[in-house]
Design a protein around this motif. Structure first.
Motif, PDB file in Angstrom:
ATOM      1  N   VAL A 177     102.952  66.688 -14.355  1.00 60.98           N
ATOM      2  CA  VAL A 177     101.729  65.996 -13.931  1.00 60.98           C
ATOM      3  C   VAL A 177     102.031  64.528 -13.654  1.00 60.98           C
ATOM      4  O   VAL A 177     101.686  63.984 -12.601  1.00 60.98           O
ATOM      5  CB  VAL A 177     100.634  66.135 -15.015  1.00 60.98           C
ATOM      6  CG1 VAL A 177      99.386  65.333 -14.629  1.00 60.98           C
ATOM      7  CG2 VAL A 177     100.289  67.604 -15.230  1.00 60.98           C
ATOM      8  N   LEU A 178     102.739  63.904 -14.624  1.00 60.84           N
ATOM      9  CA  LEU A 178     103.068  62.482 -14.466  1.00 60.84           C
ATOM     10  C   LEU A 178     103.937  62.238 -13.249  1.00 60.84           C
ATOM     11  O   LEU A 178     103.710  61.326 -12.456  1.00 60.84           O
ATOM     12  CB  LEU A 178     103.826  61.998 -15.707  1.00 60.84           C
ATOM     13  CG  LEU A 178     103.013  61.229 -16.743  1.00 60.84           C
ATOM     14  CD1 LEU A 178     103.918  60.781 -17.880  1.00 60.84           C
ATOM     15  CD2 LEU A 178     102.319  60.038 -16.106  1.00 60.84           C
ATOM     16  N   GLU A 179     104.975  63.063 -13.099  1.00 66.83           N
ATOM     17  CA  GLU A 179     105.925  62.826 -12.003  1.00 66.83           C
ATOM     18  C   GLU A 179     105.262  62.987 -10.636  1.00 66.83           C
ATOM     19  O   GLU A 179     105.519  62.215  -9.714  1.00 66.83           O
ATOM     20  CB  GLU A 179     107.146  63.745 -12.139  1.00 66.83           C
ATOM     21  CG  GLU A 179     108.048  63.254 -13.245  1.00 66.83           C
ATOM     22  CD  GLU A 179     109.340  64.039 -13.375  1.00 66.83           C
ATOM     23  OE1 GLU A 179     109.691  64.776 -12.429  1.00 66.83           O
ATOM     24  OE2 GLU A 179     109.986  63.897 -14.424  1.00 66.83           O
ATOM     25  N   ILE A 227     100.585  59.026  -5.710  1.00 64.04           N
ATOM     26  CA  ILE A 227      99.663  57.880  -5.615  1.00 64.04           C
ATOM     27  C   ILE A 227     100.237  56.729  -4.777  1.00 64.04           C
ATOM     28  O   ILE A 227      99.561  56.205  -3.898  1.00 64.04           O
ATOM     29  CB  ILE A 227      99.201  57.418  -7.025  1.00 64.04           C
ATOM     30  CG1 ILE A 227      98.367  58.542  -7.660  1.00 64.04           C
ATOM     31  CG2 ILE A 227      98.366  56.134  -6.937  1.00 64.04           C
ATOM     32  CD1 ILE A 227      98.014  58.319  -9.122  1.00 64.04           C
ATOM     33  N   PRO A 228     101.514  56.337  -4.965  1.00 67.53           N
ATOM     34  CA  PRO A 228     102.028  55.226  -4.132  1.00 67.53           C
ATOM     35  C   PRO A 228     102.254  55.614  -2.671  1.00 67.53           C
ATOM     36  O   PRO A 228     102.323  54.731  -1.813  1.00 67.53           O
ATOM     37  CB  PRO A 228     103.372  54.866  -4.775  1.00 67.53           C
ATOM     38  CG  PRO A 228     103.379  55.523  -6.102  1.00 67.53           C
ATOM     39  CD  PRO A 228     102.501  56.719  -5.993  1.00 67.53           C
ATOM     40  N   LEU A 229     102.380  56.941  -2.396  1.00 68.53           N
ATOM     41  CA  LEU A 229     102.753  57.366  -1.044  1.00 68.53           C
ATOM     42  C   LEU A 229     101.843  56.791   0.048  1.00 68.53           C
ATOM     43  O   LEU A 229     102.337  56.196   1.009  1.00 68.53           O
ATOM     44  CB  LEU A 229     102.824  58.894  -0.979  1.00 68.53           C
ATOM     45  CG  LEU A 229     103.492  59.453   0.279  1.00 68.53           C
ATOM     46  CD1 LEU A 229     104.961  59.028   0.340  1.00 68.53           C
ATOM     47  CD2 LEU A 229     103.373  60.966   0.330  1.00 68.53           C
ATOM     48  N   PRO A 230     100.509  56.961  -0.054  1.00 68.43           N
ATOM     49  CA  PRO A 230      99.676  56.401   1.018  1.00 68.43           C
ATOM     50  C   PRO A 230      99.863  54.894   1.174  1.00 68.43           C
ATOM     51  O   PRO A 230      99.774  54.377   2.303  1.00 68.43           O
ATOM     52  CB  PRO A 230      98.243  56.729   0.586  1.00 68.43           C
ATOM     53  CG  PRO A 230      98.321  57.232  -0.799  1.00 68.43           C
ATOM     54  CD  PRO A 230      99.717  57.684  -1.058  1.00 68.43           C
ATOM     55  N   VAL A 246      98.682  44.498  -3.310  1.00 68.40           N
ATOM     56  CA  VAL A 246      99.064  45.795  -3.876  1.00 68.40           C
ATOM     57  C   VAL A 246     100.198  45.585  -4.883  1.00 68.40           C
ATOM     58  O   VAL A 246     100.177  46.104  -6.003  1.00 68.40           O
ATOM     59  CB  VAL A 246      99.467  46.786  -2.763  1.00 68.40           C
ATOM     60  CG1 VAL A 246     100.114  48.032  -3.356  1.00 68.40           C
ATOM     61  CG2 VAL A 246      98.256  47.184  -1.932  1.00 68.40           C
ATOM     62  N   SER A 247     101.188  44.763  -4.502  1.00 67.52           N
ATOM     63  CA  SER A 247     102.321  44.507  -5.407  1.00 67.52           C
ATOM     64  C   SER A 247     101.851  43.804  -6.676  1.00 67.52           C
ATOM     65  O   SER A 247     102.340  44.103  -7.770  1.00 67.52           O
ATOM     66  CB  SER A 247     103.377  43.638  -4.726  1.00 67.52           C
ATOM     67  OG  SER A 247     103.716  44.182  -3.481  1.00 67.52           O
ATOM     68  N   ALA A 248     100.901  42.893  -6.529  1.00 65.49           N
ATOM     69  CA  ALA A 248     100.419  42.155  -7.694  1.00 65.49           C
ATOM     70  C   ALA A 248      99.719  43.104  -8.670  1.00 65.49           C
ATOM     71  O   ALA A 248      99.982  43.060  -9.879  1.00 65.49           O
ATOM     72  CB  ALA A 248      99.462  41.054  -7.253  1.00 65.49           C
TER      73      ALA A 248
END
Ligand code: CUA
Length: 338
Positions: free
Chosen positions: A89-91, A97-100, A50-52
């Motif tokens: 929208v961006l914020e 998106i990263p939350l899950p 995921v980090s990559a």
């Protein structure tokens, strides 16, 4: 392909015989030899990939923006481009998106952590003592070794203590590591899923010979483990009674004396055992004494009582660590080193 650190270990193994590193099917991980290994590696790979992907995405976006928004014409571009302050929208997108993913990291990590910190009640218990610079493992019968022997397919709980400074118990093939702290017990548990020999490291810098504080875990089949233990105890008793010098040599190796006391006359951390018995030693307080049985016994049980001039006062006490039979044999062994 073996894992990366086997190359490092091979370097460390150059002058002392150390465990063979088993061939690993993974690129950068050792063999998966405990019940934890698969889940631990899965968590590691999950976070790494995921980090990559995120890192690659950020770098690509950054590069594109650098090209797209570069200043081509100063006079045109020096003007502010209106009220660009933020985009809902961006914020929301870059928060949601990263939350899950971070929740998943936490859940996977916590599950693994709880599992690795909770030994099953029926676990087989072995006591480990870390001291500068060796390991000592004691089985329920009181028998001790400096290599860790365990049965396969049975949970093993290692109760760990440190005699002098902080050390750490680390078996990469089992993906298990825990500090050994003076003045308290820590524990590590694992269930080995294959037989063989696996390196066991001290993973906390603990002084001059930290890098020598390597031993191995020998995993036996369940029945073979019981047989090994019985046989080892029987042999020890027999040897001890029949041949104290040979038994003393075993104790010399098992108790870790070999790390600091040579047999060939070369000084290590402590004085050599060659020609020690009968010699007159000079101590840091200016006094002298002839090395006899009582001096040796005192030096093993209360090493700080007399410090030989020119050596550090770094030896841990072995009082209560060696049975009378073992202590006597060790003294006989030292006496035999002429
Ligand atoms: Cu013990 Cu490093």
């Amino acid at each position: 392909m073996t894992y990366l650190s086997s190359a490092l270990l091979a370097l460390m193994q150059q002058d002392t015989p150390k465990p063979k590193v088993p061939e690993s099917p993974h690129f950068w991980m050792p063999t998966s030899s405990s019940t934890f290994a698969e889940a631990t590696d899965w968590a590691f790979d999950f976070v790494t990939w995921v980090s990559a992907v995120v890192t690659i995405g950020v770098v690509i976006a950054m590069t594109l923006f650098c090209v797209k928004y570069r200043a081509t014409d100063r006079s045109k571009n020096e003007q502010p481009t209106g009220n660009v302050d933020h985009s809902n929208v961006l914020e929301i997108a870059w928060s949601v998106i990263p939350l899950p993913f971070v929740i998943a990291f936490f859940v996977v990590g916590l599950q693994g952590f709880i599992n690795m910190r909770t030994p099953p009640k029926e676990a087989y218990e072995i006591h480990a003592t870390a001291a500068k610079w060796s390991w000592m493992f004691q089985y329920p019968s009181g028998y001790t070794t400096n290599e860790l022997h365990v049965p396969k397919d049975r949970p093993v709980k290692v109760i760990i203590e440190a005699q002098d400074v902080i050390h750490a118990f680390y078996v990469p093939a089992f993906r298990q590591k825990i500090d050994a702290v003076p003045g308290r017990y820590t524990h590590a548990w694992f269930e080995a899923i294959e037989t063989g020999e696996f390196p066991l490291f001290c993973a906390e810098y603990c002084g001059t010979n930290h890098s020598d504080m390597i031993t191995k875990v020998v995993v036996h089949e369940k029945d073979a483990f019981e047989e090994w233990l019985e046989e080892a105890e029987r042999k020890e008793e027999e040897e001890g009674l029949k041949n104290p010098v040979a038994y003393g040599e075993t104790v010399y190796k098992q108790a870790g004396c070999a790390t600091c006391h040579s047999l060939d006359g070369s000084p290590k951390i402590g004085p050599t055992f060659k020609g020690l018995f009968g010699k007159t030693e000079r101590f840091t307080d200016g006094t002298t004494a002839v090395v006899d049985e009582n001096y040796l016994r005192e030096s093993i049980e209360d090493p700080q009582a007399k410090i030989v001039d020119g050596f550090p006062a770094s030896m841990p006490t072995y009082k209560g660590k060696l049975s009378n039979n073992r202590l006597r044999a060790l003294v006989e062994f030292i006496k035999s080193q002429k």
